[in-house]
Design an enzyme around this catalytic site. Structure first.
Site, short mmCIF file in Angstrom:
data_model
loop_
_atom_site.label_atom_id
_atom_site.label_comp_id
_atom_site.label_asym_id
_atom_site.label_seq_id
_atom_site.Cartn_x
_atom_site.Cartn_y
_atom_site.Cartn_z
N TYR A 1 13.51 32.21 4.72
CA TYR A 1 12.28 32.93 5.06
C TYR A 1 12.23 33.36 6.53
O TYR A 1 12.70 32.62 7.40
CB TYR A 1 11.06 32.04 4.81
CG TYR A 1 10.67 31.90 3.36
CD1 TYR A 1 10.29 33.03 2.61
CD2 TYR A 1 10.66 30.65 2.75
CE1 TYR A 1 9.92 32.88 1.28
CE2 TYR A 1 10.29 30.51 1.42
CZ TYR A 1 9.93 31.63 0.68
OH TYR A 1 9.55 31.50 -0.62
N LYS B 1 0.84 -1.20 0.00
CA LYS B 1 0.00 0.00 0.00
C LYS B 1 0.88 1.25 0.00
O LYS B 1 2.07 1.17 0.31
CB LYS B 1 -0.90 -0.02 1.24
CG LYS B 1 -0.11 -0.04 2.54
CD LYS B 1 -0.98 -0.38 3.73
CE LYS B 1 -0.15 -0.34 5.01
NZ LYS B 1 -0.81 -0.97 6.13
C1 LIG Z 1 -0.11 -1.77 6.94
C2 LIG Z 1 -0.66 -2.98 7.51
C3 LIG Z 1 0.16 -4.04 7.90
C4 LIG Z 1 1.65 -3.98 7.91
O1 LIG Z 1 2.12 -3.32 9.06
P1 LIG Z 1 3.66 -3.07 9.35
O2 LIG Z 1 3.71 -2.49 10.71
O3 LIG Z 1 4.13 -2.13 8.31
O4 LIG Z 1 4.31 -4.39 9.25
C5 LIG Z 1 -0.46 -5.21 8.31
N1 LIG Z 1 -1.79 -5.32 8.35
C6 LIG Z 1 -2.62 -4.30 8.02
C7 LIG Z 1 -4.08 -4.49 8.10
C8 LIG Z 1 -2.09 -3.09 7.59
O5 LIG Z 1 -2.88 -2.09 7.26
#
Ligand SMILES: *Cc1c(COP(=O)(O)O)cnc(C)c1O
Length: 836
Positions: free
Chosen positions: A729, A499
């Protein structure tokens, strides 16, 4: 036929099923052997059927892998030969050792902690005579093939026409060198140096030196630097006793006792041999300490092989090029993807590069631009016939050959191939406009200076770049796989979270790599992320965590599987499938159920389960493939008891669900930190996220992971600003000293957090940490480089191995996830790999 009778006719060895892309012809089939190896992360036996259908007919298989089912399966391949052995790897090693015994040429074996590959590559460049009469025809390991598997595959390449072999050997634990020694059987040894890498695999530093020295027990010459007293002592203690006839050719740059004494003044090396036998003054092309050490090994080895006059040595030194082991993937012109592999130019290197090309999925047109292959040691006709076949078997649509030799062998290539005598002619005559929407592999021998072709084809990258190290990604993946396999059940599946643009690293490229490494599942947040993966040739199952009902048709069209987290969404999904009349419980209807065990974000609460199971019982065509929940604090011991409660709640929910459904969906709970801290909870699958990208969230085992991303930019301008004046700035950066201020081509719009301004953040400039000055601007940031050696145009590291992301996160009170995903999409990603 399953046999214990060892008769192997094939000379083409495969150990990785992914190397066999398409069906092999009958002629090649007779020559091909697949060695099925049970490794830590793969079992080659699982792919025998696949390879059989591609035309492979000879297999070496391991007894312990032959379950009854597998024996039955093999019996159905009646025209194939399966040779049953105890260990395919050991068999491969034995065959390579036998192959080696047929050659009487000098063979150089290189080991040590650092510099093995560079010394090997430089020696090959320096000794290369072009033809056997005025130099050497060298066989060498491709890239850094130096492992238990890489060494036999390298030595297997030795052919009649070679006059010298150069192979490297690397070991990570005690007892490994013996088998490599038997395969390489070096006549000349080089021990580069000793450092701390792999210290954990050995009891003491001395044990590590002693183990490495085993490579040389049958050699007649050993070359090493006596400035390394650990090496010098162990050589005197151990090797002299085992091998009393060995000649020790030592060198020193600091006046230690040695055969060759060198002194370096700036770039000028004076080298004298014992008793005045040699007296040389040479200008070194590289003068950083590591390069000087590597060059010394090369020079002393050359002088050991034969006499050289000073002018000739200098000549060869001048032609030396830095060794880039990087295979880089870049954005090209006209929507092309460019794979720039300038590293080596032998057939094995070409095969490795083609394998990488294949990882890009099958959607794009494939183009290969290749120069004459130098130093193959094979007769011309055999060589280009083989190259032509590689192009066909890898489904390369257009081949471009550059150089006189490949051109005169044009008849081995398909008719739409193009040939040019020189790189200049190619640049002048090729119609670059026709090259679009393709994956282009550019691979040329050094004299052809293909960097000019790469330059022409590359879409120019301005200032700021995020380098993604694909080897590090693979390393991290393997680390988690190994952790998962440590406890029962050892076959827990792996879903990887890609993601948010794969945590900022670039989704398509990361997903393609994961597909290549055969993970089981991918997950994205939104439907369009999944669509983009499909359009890039990713066909792994993909879960979509936040599917809007408007995207349901898209999900079906692209075989994406929704996460259903509420009654409302479930009803929508059911209604949608009903209206589509797509019943029948086909896998197209697969979906994932999210249970809320305490995160209170998305998911069914335990109290909502009765309604859920009622509905599912009434709609049996709706197929739950997996059930999962998410831990709120897997990384932190203070939440251990809450984690335990979440687990218990999850087990209660899934148990009642299974009862109601009458089947068992896969269950998964753990994220990256959970894999490390709660191995007992791994169930049927785990969901790997940030760990893949190099951050060990629980901070227990950070050292085991490698840094994946390096964000770098350049210095646009440097100026001297007086004490009392201000920078940027709102006059926030008031100077209390006269300072050299560098303006960097990165700002908060690129993802450099504004909170890092005013000295909170530091960047890395040529080895020195430099603080920010004043506010971070939208596209620029100013830093104080008074204490650094810095010039306009120099590269600056924002984060990377030198400056961990975790540190940046800490400085501004956030978490590494935010830093990673914050790198804006306008920053170019450059993907590269250095290893095999
Ligand atoms: C993002 C996510 C993960 C992975 O988590 P990490 O801490 O990056 O390993 C696992 N399960 C779900 C549902 C997530 O949204």
């Amino acid at each position: 036929m399953l046999t214990k009778d060892f008769q192997l006719t094939g000379r083409q060895w495969f150990t990785d099923s992914r190397q066999v892309m398409t069906t092999v012809s009958d002629a090649r089939s007779a020559d091909a052997v697949f060695f099925a190896i049970q490794g830590e992360h793969h079992d080659g036996h699982a792919f025998i059927g696949d390879l059989y259908h591609k035309g492979i007919r000879q297999f070496v298989v391991e007894r312990s892998a032959l379950t009854l089912e597998r024996r039955d399966e093999l019996a159905t391949y009646t025209d194939a030969r399966f040779i049953e052995v105890n260990s395919s790897l050991k068999t491969l090693q034995t065959l390579a050792a036998e192959h080696r015994r047929q050659f009487r040429i000098p063979v150089i074996g290189i080991t040590g902690s650092n510099g093995k590959t560079i010394v090997k590559e430089w020696l090959a460049q320096l000794l290369d005579g072009g033809s056997a009469s005025d130099g050497f025809v060298v066989a060498k390991s491709p890239k850094s093939y130096n492992s238990q598997l890489g060494v036999p595959l390298s030595v297997h390449e030795l052919a009649e026409s070679h006059t010298l072999g150069i192979f490297e050997a690397g070991i990570s634990k005690a007892q490994e060198m013996q088998s490599l020694e038997a395969i390489i059987r070096p006549t000349i040894g080089i021990f580069t140096n000793i450092g701390t890498a792999h210290d954990e695999g050995f009891r003491t530093r001395k044990q590590k030196v002693a183990e490495k020295l085993r490579l040389f027990i049958h050699a007649s010459v050993l070359i090493y630097c006596s400035d390394y007293t650990d090496i010098d002592e162990e050589v005197n203690m151990l090797l002299k006793a085992v091998n009393p006839d060995m000649r020790f050719i030592t060198w020193s740059l600091t006046g230690h006792k040695a055969i060759y004494q060198g002194t370096l003044q700036k770039n000028q090396l004076s080298l004298t041999g014992k008793n005045g036998a040699v007296n040389l003054t040479l200008i070194l092309p590289f003068t950083d300490p590591a390069s000087v050490e590597n060059l010394m090994h090369c020079l002393v080895t050359m002088l050991t092989l034969r006499a050289w006059d000073e002018a000739e040595l200098q000549n060869r030194l001048n032609r030396l090029r830095p060794v880039s082991m990087r295979l880089e993937q870049k954005e090209g012109i006209n929507n092309c993807v460019l794979i720039d592999d300038s590293y080596n130019n032998d057939v094995v290197g070409l095969q490795l590069a083609l394998r990488y090309l294949n990882q890009q999925g099958t959607r794009s047109r494939r183009v290969v631009i290749l120069s004459d292959v130098l130093q193959s040691g094979q007769p011309e006709a055999d060589l280009y016939k083989q190259v032509g076949e590689l192009m066909r078997s890898n489904e390369v649509e257009q081949f471009v050959g550059i150089g006189p030799v490949v051109s005169r062998n044009a008849h081995f290539f398909t008719t739409n191939s193009l040939f040019f005598a020189t790189t200049d002619e190619f640049l002048a005559r090729f119609s670059f406009g026709d090259l679009r929407d393709s994956v282009v592999l550019v691979k040329g021998a050094r004299p052809f200076s293909f960097e000019r072709i790469v330059h022409r084809l590359e879409r120019k990258v301005h200032g700021t770049v995020l380098d993604i190290n694909l080897d590090a990604l693979t390393h991290n993946l393997n680390y988690y796989r190994e952790r998962i396999a440590r406890s029962e059940p050892s076959d827990t599946r792996l879903m990887v979270m890609v993601k948010a643009f794969a945590y900022g690293s670039g989704s398509a490229e990361v997903a393609q790599l994961l597909q290549f490494h055969r993970v089981d599942y991918l997950a994205v947040a939104y439907a369009d992320e999944g669509v983009s993966l499909r359009q890039n040739g990713v066909d792994l199952p993909i879960m979509v965590m936040n599917p809007a009902p408007e995207t349901f048709a898209t999900l079906l069209e692209y075989k994406l599987e929704p996460e259903i987290y509420s009654m409302r969404l479930l009803l929508e999904w059911g209604r949608f499938l009903g209206s589509e009349e797509r019943g029948g419980g086909s896998s197209e209807n697969a979906f994932h159920l999210k249970i809320d065990t305490g995160m209170h974000r998305l998911g069914f609460l335990e109290s909502e389960l009765p309604a859920l199971t009622d509905y599912l019982q009434q709609h049996p065509t709706l197929k739950v493939v997996t059930v999962f929940s998410h831990l709120v604090g897997a990384d932190d011991a203070q939440f251990n008891s809450f984690t335990e409660e979440q687990y218990a709640s999850f087990i209660r929910s899934t148990t009642s669900l299974e009862k109601a459904l009458g089947y068992r969906p896969l269950r998964h709970l753990l994220n990256s930190a959970g894999i490390v801290r709660f191995p007992d909870y791994k169930l049927d699958m785990v969901r790997l996220g940030i760990g893949l990208y190099g951050v060990e969230a629980s901070q227990i085992d950070q050292a085991a992971l490698q840094t994946v991303g390096t964000l770098r930019t350049v210095i646009s301008q440097i100026k001297t600003v007086q004490a009392g004046e201000s920078v940027g700035y709102s006059r926030r950066g008031v100077l209390d000293h006269d300072a050299r201020i560098a303006t960097l081509a990165i700002g908060y719009a690129d993802g450099y957090d504004r909170r890092l301004g005013n000295g909170v953040g530091e960047v890395w400039v040529n080895g020195t940490r430099c603080p920010t000055v004043g506010n971070v601007c939208m596209d620029m940031t100013m830093v104080d480089v008074t204490n650094a050696s810095a010039n306009e145009g120099d590269e600056v590291i924002i984060f990377g191995p030198e400056l961990p992301i975790t540190e940046l996160a800490q400085r501004i009170g956030t978490i590494p996830y935010e830093i990673l995903t914050g790198v804006s999409e306008r920053v170019k990603r450059v993907f590269f790999k250095e290893g095999n």
